[in-house]
Scaffold this active site. Structure first.
Site, PDB file in Angstrom:
ATOM      1  N   TYR A 238       0.807  -1.214   0.000  1.00 21.05           N
ATOM      2  CA  TYR A 238       0.000   0.000   0.000  1.00 21.05           C
ATOM      3  C   TYR A 238       0.847   1.274   0.000  1.00 21.05           C
ATOM      4  O   TYR A 238       0.302   2.372   0.023  1.00 21.05           O
ATOM      5  CB  TYR A 238      -0.910   0.031   1.229  1.00 21.05           C
TER       6      TYR A 238
ATOM      7  N   ASP B 176      -5.955  -6.144   5.234  1.00 14.79           N
ATOM      8  CA  ASP B 176      -7.074  -5.657   4.422  1.00 14.79           C
ATOM      9  C   ASP B 176      -7.961  -6.823   4.003  1.00 14.79           C
ATOM     10  O   ASP B 176      -9.187  -6.807   4.168  1.00 14.79           O
ATOM     11  CB  ASP B 176      -6.504  -4.951   3.186  1.00 14.79           C
TER      12      ASP B 176
ATOM     13  N   ASP C 156      -1.871 -18.138   4.524  1.00 12.54           N
ATOM     14  CA  ASP C 156      -2.821 -19.049   3.867  1.00 12.54           C
ATOM     15  C   ASP C 156      -3.418 -20.019   4.875  1.00 12.54           C
ATOM     16  O   ASP C 156      -4.631 -20.254   4.896  1.00 12.54           O
ATOM     17  CB  ASP C 156      -2.182 -19.762   2.658  1.00 12.54           C
TER      18      ASP C 156
ATOM     19  N   LYS D 283       3.740 -14.180   5.594  1.00 10.14           N
ATOM     20  CA  LYS D 283       4.187 -15.184   4.619  1.00 10.14           C
ATOM     21  C   LYS D 283       5.716 -15.162   4.625  1.00 10.14           C
ATOM     22  O   LYS D 283       6.372 -14.966   3.583  1.00 10.14           O
ATOM     23  CB  LYS D 283       3.600 -14.841   3.235  1.00 10.14           C
TER      24      LYS D 283
END
Ligand code: ATP
Length: 366
Positions: free
Chosen positions: A125, A250, A226, A192
């Protein structure tokens, strides 16, 4: 003089309807607020040459607290999102989104109670982007090649994902302090780090370091994003406070909203060391704007968060109780909730829902 002056940025799209509803509900609690209305959004571009006029930023600075409706980011206008600009300008580094089931709202679970703490200033972002075929993109592609960092196809557009130790430490510390202050037991960091070792990896490493300071007070664990998504959908009760880098936060926010009945009921806040801007998770929903169909609950619950923030705890509690009662009663619910609950019962308009909630708050106060 009113006890509190709050900046109200009504926004656009359904923001105009949900902001008016929110004002009516806050007034019903009897709390003494003067609203100072400030403009932002596409309509300002012609008038001021920017979607975020300086006087709007100044109004937030002056009053320290604002509530805003959603603002459409004009696609292809060359202007960056007002939401992102406000967060950057006012250094609102925390995006706080409590996720709490409202029985009757059609959530997959009736007992979700967790808190999303999303980093608000960097990650994908950051807005550092290079257009396909631009000189910047070409130089960056060459740089990566020269550094032996990897080959990027020449016809690529590129977005940069910066994650700093400073911002990671700030957000993780906020999550732990929030947990301590609100009697929450656990903080989970989602990431991640196994793939993005130098961005998410740094976030995780920093989270582990900060967690050590809270050992014995607040539990800590981490989840790869995930796996986190699957765990969240199957066992939301495994989680308490969850801290995310910007983008995952988000996405997880909408996922959590879905678990509880949808975007129509999901509140939020952007918080910095000096200023706080409260706003619903949802966007301006142009498909239903101006039709009196919007569900104003998310903005109304954002106002309850705002009332907590300014110390008006009783008024905040009245709003939350009123909302729970209107949903439990089930007569006056908007179309999004009828869909979420697969109900054939007639949906009510934004204004009728608001009136039902105002009546309920007045009944609770009597
Ligand atoms: P953004 O990118 O700003 O988040 P978006 O268009 O992707 O915006 P939203 O505007 O948040 O997404 O909403 C997606 C859809 O969900 C809307 O088009 C609308 O149909 C529905 N929706 C969102 N908020 C509400 C609400 N408060 N009441 C009813 N429906 C809503």
């Amino acid at each position: 003089m009113a006890k509190h002056t709050i900046t109200l940025i009504p926004g656009d799209g359904i923001g105009l309807e949900t902001s008016a509803a929110m004002q009516q509900v806050v007034a019903a609690t009897g709390v003494d607020i003067e609203w100072e209305t400030a403009e932002a959004g596409a309509a300002c571009i012609e008038k001021y040459g920017t979607p975020l006029p300086e006087q709007t930023v100044e109004a937030v600075r002056r009053n320290k607290v604002a509530i805003k409706g959603p603002i459409t980011t004009p696609v292809g206008s060359g202007f960056r999102s007002v939401n992102v600009a406000l967060r950057k300008t006012l250094e609102l580094y925390v995006c706080l989104r409590p996720v709490l089931s409202i029985p009757g709202a059609g959530g997959r679970y009736e007992d979700v109670d967790l808190v999303i703490v999303r980093e608000n200033s960097e990650d994908l972002y950051a807005g550092i982007e290079f257009e396909k075929d631009s000189e910047g993109a070409q130089r960056l592609i060459q740089f990566c090649e020269d550094e032996g960092a990897g080959t990027i196809r020449p016809d690529s557009g590129i977005s940069i994902k910066p994650i700093s130790e400073t911002a990671s430490e700030n957000i993780v510390r906020y999550a732990f302090d929030y947990a301590v202050k609100h009697g929450r037991k656990k903080v989970t960091a989602a990431h991640k780090a196994n793939i993005m070792k130098h961005s998410d990896g740094l976030f995780l490493q920093t989270a582990r370091k900060v967690a050590k300071e809270y050992e014995g007070q607040v539990e800590f664990n981490d989840n790869i994003i995930d796996a986190f998504c699957m765990n969240l959908v199957m066992n939301p009760d495994w989680f308490d406070v969850i801290v995310f880098p910007n983008l995952y936060g988000d996405i997880a926010s909408d996922l959590c909203a879905g678990l509880c009945g949808g975007l129509g009921i999901a509140p939020g806040a952007n918080i910095g060391k000096e200023y706080a801007v409260f706003e619903a998770v949802h966007g301006s929903a142009p498909d239903i704007a101006g039709k009196n169909l919007a569900n104003p609950t998310a903005q109304i619950l954002s106002a309850a968060m705002m009332l907590d923030h300014i110390g008006e705890l009783e008024a905040a509690a009245l709003i939350r109780q009123g909302v729970r009662n209107v949903y439990a009663d089930g007569t006056n619910l908007t179309a999004d909730i009828r869909r979420a609950t697969n109900s054939d019962a007639p949906a009510v308009s934004c204004t009728d829902f608001t009136q039902a909630l105002v009546d309920e708050i007045e009944r609770l106060r009597a």
